[in-house]
Write an enzyme that holds these catalytic residues in place. Sequence first.
Site, PDB file in Angstrom:
ATOM      1  N   SER A  33      -9.874   2.274   2.641  1.00 20.82           N
ATOM      2  CA  SER A  33      -8.957   2.936   1.746  1.00 20.82           C
ATOM      3  C   SER A  33      -7.988   1.985   1.040  1.00 20.82           C
ATOM      4  CB  SER A  33      -8.146   3.969   2.529  1.00 20.82           C
ATOM      5  OG  SER A  33      -7.333   3.325   3.506  1.00 20.82           O
ATOM      6  N   LYS A  37       0.855  -1.196   0.000  1.00 17.66           N
ATOM      7  CA  LYS A  37       0.000   0.000   0.000  1.00 17.66           C
ATOM      8  C   LYS A  37       0.886   1.239   0.000  1.00 17.66           C
ATOM      9  CE  LYS A  37      -3.911   2.073   2.552  1.00 17.66           C
ATOM     10  NZ  LYS A  37      -4.881   1.913   3.650  1.00 17.66           N
ATOM     11  N   SER A  97     -10.293   0.172   7.006  1.00 19.86           N
ATOM     12  CA  SER A  97      -9.700   0.165   5.661  1.00 19.86           C
ATOM     13  C   SER A  97      -9.026  -1.124   5.234  1.00 19.86           C
ATOM     14  CB  SER A  97      -8.692   1.303   5.531  1.00 19.86           C
ATOM     15  OG  SER A  97      -9.369   2.487   5.241  1.00 19.86           O
TER      16      SER A  97
END
Length: 493
Positions: free
Chosen positions: A159, A79, A183
């Site tokens: 997210s 990420k 998330s």
Amino acid sequence: MTDLTTLGIAAIRDGVRDGQFKAREVAEAFNAKVAGADALNAFLVKTPEHALAAADAADAARAAGETLKPLAGVPIGMKDLFATKGVATTAASKILEGFVPPYESTVSQSLWNAGAGMLGKLNLDQFAMGSSNETSAFGNVISPWRRPNDTAPLAPGGSSGGSSTAVSAGLAPGATGTDTGGSIRQPAAFTGISGIKPTYGRCSRWGTIAFASSLDQAGPMARDVRDCAIMLEAMAGFDAKDATSLKLDVPNWEAALSADLKGKRVGVPKEYRVDGMPAEIEALWQQGIAWMRDAGAEIVEVSLPHTKYALPAYYIIAPAEASSNLARYDGVRYGLRDLPEGAGLQDMYAATRAAGFGDEVKRRILIGTYVLSAGFYDAYYTQAQKVRTLIARDFERAFEQCDVLLTPTAPSAAFALGEKQADPLAMYLNDVFTVPASLAGLPAMSVPGGLDKDGLPLGLQIIGKPLDEQGVLNAGLAIEQRAGFTARPQAWW
Ligand code: GLN
């Protein structure tokens, strides 16, 4: 020969160790998948050479007869909230465009130390603020899933939507995520994969771009529970560079996996039955309860009376901390600098921040500075902190009666991109089942439970006692074995 990209982390690790295939072949296969999936917009940066170098190291170690590292030969997605040395890191924000960290985050370093390689940096909601990936400054990620006979692009969750997309589309066997209010769990649920947020403090936050420091936790997203356990073992551990890091040994979660829940009590919180929840979600929850019983657990109804205040408290505390954390982006030290002709320092700050932050990030900063302002601090921030304590106490009481809690992960399946973007409150409602565990710092995981009427994945959430990742993983495994979830998105990209 089998398509190596159909394999998960455990299968790749074991196959490399046993000489069934070379780590290099695995890295090449995933690199090719990543290269062919630009339509999903899951990767902000591709790093095929990083994955290949780690693979070559694994192959060389095996050839030399060395014991292989726990993730030798396993390529993963990272990420883009984790700082990676020499590789652009933006948190999907224009304000960090051009920033190349001179250091490596502890979590990513730990993964490289365990032998993993990096396929690339994954797209996300800007500064991890969002539930659909639509707040990225570099275009939203598009879910690999579609409704039948419908090409409308769907949200991959947020997210960590780049992570969920990469794993569910077979571009990576696993990916890192971060979870501040859901998330990891919500995008896992939207895309039919597993993901665990460990107890706050298990994974170091050092080098992870901060959103809300008292809530942020890293965790793995992968195809199944075992793969999550393997990856979490590599990511977790004490780090003197993070003051909130827990000084505890990392358990061997994989070795202690067991789907036998005899003697365990599973709590079902009645307050999670929210108004307007689709019947399909309720049905899945009931199915999950039946699976827990089938695994030998006793079911108990529990009460978490302050649940209804969790969302408003989260949307005060998280923006408050964000407004403080994001004060560092001023055009002086990192990334973007907007220096209008003849401007002074204040003008540069204002111009840089106006140009660099996206609308949702600005909204959070405005809310955060408002709730922390002298006139409103007690009315909002102090009050939210009190609510946070009450929520943590609710869980403590519930865990006197049970070992883990079972709930749905999200109140709906994936929605269409654009559907909720204009209405922040509708977007925030996505987090209704995930934020309570975040506020209490508890380990929580999402595992796929089934499909809705449109063939889209739905997730079940397991919340555990502090530090009981094992209990969470084991309950997740019990669901996984009974759900038999094998659905995969049909490639259209
Ligand atoms: N959707 C939540 C938010 O927008 C959670 C985000 C997260 O966990 N990073 O704040």
